[in-house]
Design an enzyme around this catalytic site. Structure first.
Site, PDB file in Angstrom:
ATOM      1  N   LEU A 124       0.812  -1.217   0.000  1.00  0.00           N
ATOM      2  CA  LEU A 124       0.000   0.000   0.000  1.00  0.00           C
ATOM      3  C   LEU A 124       0.842   1.262   0.000  1.00  0.00           C
ATOM      4  CD1 LEU A 124      -2.820  -0.907   2.558  1.00  0.00           C
ATOM      5  CD2 LEU A 124      -2.878  -1.049   0.063  1.00  0.00           C
ATOM      6  N   GLY A 125       1.919   1.277   0.742  1.00  0.00           N
ATOM      7  CA  GLY A 125       2.720   2.484   0.834  1.00  0.00           C
ATOM      8  C   GLY A 125       3.921   2.271   1.720  1.00  0.00           C
ATOM      9  N   GLY A 127       6.799   4.632   4.352  1.00  0.00           N
ATOM     10  CA  GLY A 127       6.992   5.881   5.066  1.00  0.00           C
ATOM     11  C   GLY A 127       8.287   5.895   5.833  1.00  0.00           C
ATOM     12  N   LEU A 129       8.877   5.204   8.946  1.00  0.00           N
ATOM     13  CA  LEU A 129       9.081   4.186   9.958  1.00  0.00           C
ATOM     14  C   LEU A 129       8.931   2.765   9.439  1.00  0.00           C
ATOM     15  CD1 LEU A 129       7.201   5.759  13.017  1.00  0.00           C
ATOM     16  CD2 LEU A 129       9.632   5.834  12.481  1.00  0.00           C
ATOM     17  N   GLY A 130       8.212   2.552   8.355  1.00  0.00           N
ATOM     18  CA  GLY A 130       8.013   1.192   7.896  1.00  0.00           C
ATOM     19  C   GLY A 130       7.244   1.125   6.605  1.00  0.00           C
ATOM     20  N   ARG A 131       6.736  -0.065   6.334  1.00  0.00           N
ATOM     21  CA  ARG A 131       5.979  -0.334   5.112  1.00  0.00           C
ATOM     22  C   ARG A 131       4.600  -0.855   5.497  1.00  0.00           C
ATOM     23  NH1 ARG A 131      10.116   1.752   4.571  1.00  0.00           N
ATOM     24  NH2 ARG A 131      11.846   1.257   3.176  1.00  0.00           N
ATOM     25  N   LYS A 151       1.024  -2.753   9.107  1.00  0.00           N
ATOM     26  CA  LYS A 151       2.190  -1.869   9.163  1.00  0.00           C
ATOM     27  C   LYS A 151       3.372  -2.655   9.701  1.00  0.00           C
ATOM     28  CE  LYS A 151       3.611   2.644  10.933  1.00  0.00           C
ATOM     29  NZ  LYS A 151       3.149   3.871  11.618  1.00  0.00           N
ATOM     30  N   ASP A 246       0.176  16.268  14.489  1.00  0.00           N
ATOM     31  CA  ASP A 246       0.445  15.999  13.071  1.00  0.00           C
ATOM     32  C   ASP A 246      -0.842  16.050  12.258  1.00  0.00           C
ATOM     33  OD1 ASP A 246       2.160  15.592  10.959  1.00  0.00           O
ATOM     34  OD2 ASP A 246       2.180  13.410  11.134  1.00  0.00           O
TER      35      ASP A 246
END
Length: 507
Positions: A124-125, A127, A129-131, A151, A246
């Site tokens: 999906l994406g 970032g 910190l992780g996938r 995640k 955020d």
């Protein structure tokens, strides 16, 4: 300056691929390698870039991996094993997601969820910190409606500070039980991986939805709808002592039923909350005498107000997205809950006008505009008086005078911009019809019509003479029953507020 770059963790960019092709590799254990991704609205530190460039996460979910856990990971898994029984207390325990998890855990030898129970569908994406993967429970009978976002964090590639952010997000997710916040279905620690099983939002994020609208802006009614739901989510977080830090359209995800879900909690910080309950006298009123000429009684109306806001929260970390940073956060002298209410004002501005209020030609000029004494200005538009008034009160440079900093969402709900919203029923409002927003009302959270700006028309009824007489008799009977009811009956003072008025007899 540090920012979260996980703003598209829980949804899929490729809506055309449903991942259900029997001939696809999803039917077997998948082996993925990824590169880092950074958006133009976020800062990326050099250390973050280098660590992401060095790491190429290769992950294969199979039975061997799900059983080779370290002692520390096993302890963490034991700590979070209660998630498998948490569904009995969760407000969404009847959702297909919980049903699928219960089926898997009932068949598990130790009663816990393992990676071997999950079937990966696609990436999906990625970032900071992780996938994140789209996945489902293996052999689930309701695969379409029981999908999850997984995640995956590789702890070996993160610094100690990043690892603390991972633990912060996992801890906060474990506390949440709210319609507009994600559910942590399970945490699985295996080897040097930490996996968080959470909600999958198929409609993307609010930032992507804005880009699909004319002028990158929403109609007033739609902006009010999303702002109201975000406000309720922030109210819940603040009541738990969590300062979000955020808030931005990229972190506001849209579920398949069109309602919002905040994401990415790694930049949050926690503080103490001192809930208060106060009753204020609104003023006396005199009840009209009844037909029996009874003595009139004076009724006092009392407004009961409940506030739970982390007003003593203080942090000195400079984190967030540059266009949404508050002046006190930029100064570095410490900030508190006011950063969320500032960001909420920036959010409403962007939803209505398609840009942020202090945006400059570069990131540096944007930060200078925020830190300066420059006040917010608005493009000419009709019918925006109430919205502009709310935004001005939220974008006050001094947090001590900013709306929401003392009483939180209680003050915001009373503003004229939100007039007409029945807050206890907000989760049942129908989402707006917008370009690019595909709402699955069949699997929604029980939307029963109505909108923040719409009033349902009364249906015309055709009467026969007999039916009309019966209707008038029922109304008359109901009227007399109300007159004879107890005078201690509670009446709601204002549907636009989270307080009620109580009528009390005074001799």
């Amino acid at each position: 300056m540090e920012e979260a770059q996980d703003n598209y963790y829980y949804y899929d960019h490729s809506s055309n691929n449903n991942g259900n092709n029997p001939s696809s590799p999803c039917d077997t254990d998948l082996d993925f390698s990824f590169n880092s991704t950074v958006t133009d609205r976020t800062f990326a530190s050099s250390s973050a870039r280098s660590s992401l460039a060095r790491s190429s996460l290769t992950l294969s979910f199979n039975d061997r991996l799900s059983t080779t856990s370290s002692s520390a990971a096993a302890a963490a898994a034991a700590t979070f094993s209660s998630y498998n029984s948490f569904d009995s207390l969760h407000h969404r325990r009847s959702d297909p997601q919980w049903s699928a998890i219960r089926t898997a855990t009932n068949l598990s030898p130790d009663g816990r969820l393992h990676l071997s129970h999950l079937k990966l569908l696609r990436l999906l994406g990625a970032g900071n910190l992780g996938r994140v993967f789209l996945c489902k429970i293996r052999d689930s009978s309701d695969a379409a409606s029981a999908q999850f976002a997984l995640k995956v964090v590789d702890r070996d590639t993160l610094s100690k500070k990043k690892l603390s952010h991972v633990e912060t997000e996992a801890r906060i997710l474990s506390l949440l039980d709210h319609p507009f916040l994600p559910t942590l279905y399970a945490r699985i620690d295996v080897s040097h991986y930490t996996c968080l099983l959470i909600d999958y939002c198929s409609n993307g994020d609010l930032h992507s939805l804005l880009r699909k609208q004319p002028g990158n802006r929403l109609p007033l009614a739609a902006a009010k709808f999303f702002a109201a739901e975000v406000l309720v989510a922030l109210e819940y977080l603040h009541a738990l002592g969590i300062v979000y830090r955020d808030l931005k359209p990229e972190n506001i995800l849209l579920r398949e039923d069109g309602h919002v879900m905040l994401s990415d909690f790694d930049l949050c910080f926690e503080a103490d909350v001192d809930p208060t309950f106060r009753c204020d006298r609104v003023g006396p009123t005199r009840r009209r005498r009844s037909r029996k000429r009874r003595k009139g009684v004076v009724v006092e109306e009392m407004a009961a107000e409940f506030v739970a806001e982390p007003i003593a929260a203080v942090s000195s970390s400079c984190v967030g997205t540059h266009e949404y940073l508050s002046p006190e956060l930029l100064s570095g002298n410490g900030h508190g809950n006011g950063v969320d209410w500032w960001a909420f004002g920036v959010l409403i501005y962007e939803l209505l006008y398609g840009t942020t209020p202090f945006k400059g030609g570069s990131k540096e000029s944007t930060l200078r505009n925020i830190a300066s004494s420059k006040q917010v200005s608005f493009p000419p538009a009709e019918g925006m008086e109430e919205a502009e008034d709310l935004i001005r009160k939220l974008l006050v440079k001094d947090p001590r005078r900013r709306l929401g900093c003392s009483k939180g969402a209680t003050d915001l709900k009373r503003h004229r911009f939100f007039e007409g919203i029945k807050w206890p029923l907000i989760r049942h409002y129908s989402p707006p019809e917008l370009r690019g927003l595909a709402v699955n009302r069949a699997n929604g959270s029980g939307s029963r019509g109505g909108h923040v700006m719409a009033v349902a028309p009364k249906n015309r009824r055709s009467w026969s003479l007999k039916g009309l007489v019966e209707h008038m008799f029922r109304r008359r009977k109901k009227r007399y029953s109300r007159l004879n009811s107890s005078s201690n009956h509670h009446h709601q003072a204002n549907t636009n507020c989270n307080y009620y008025q109580y009528k009390v007899r005074v001799a």
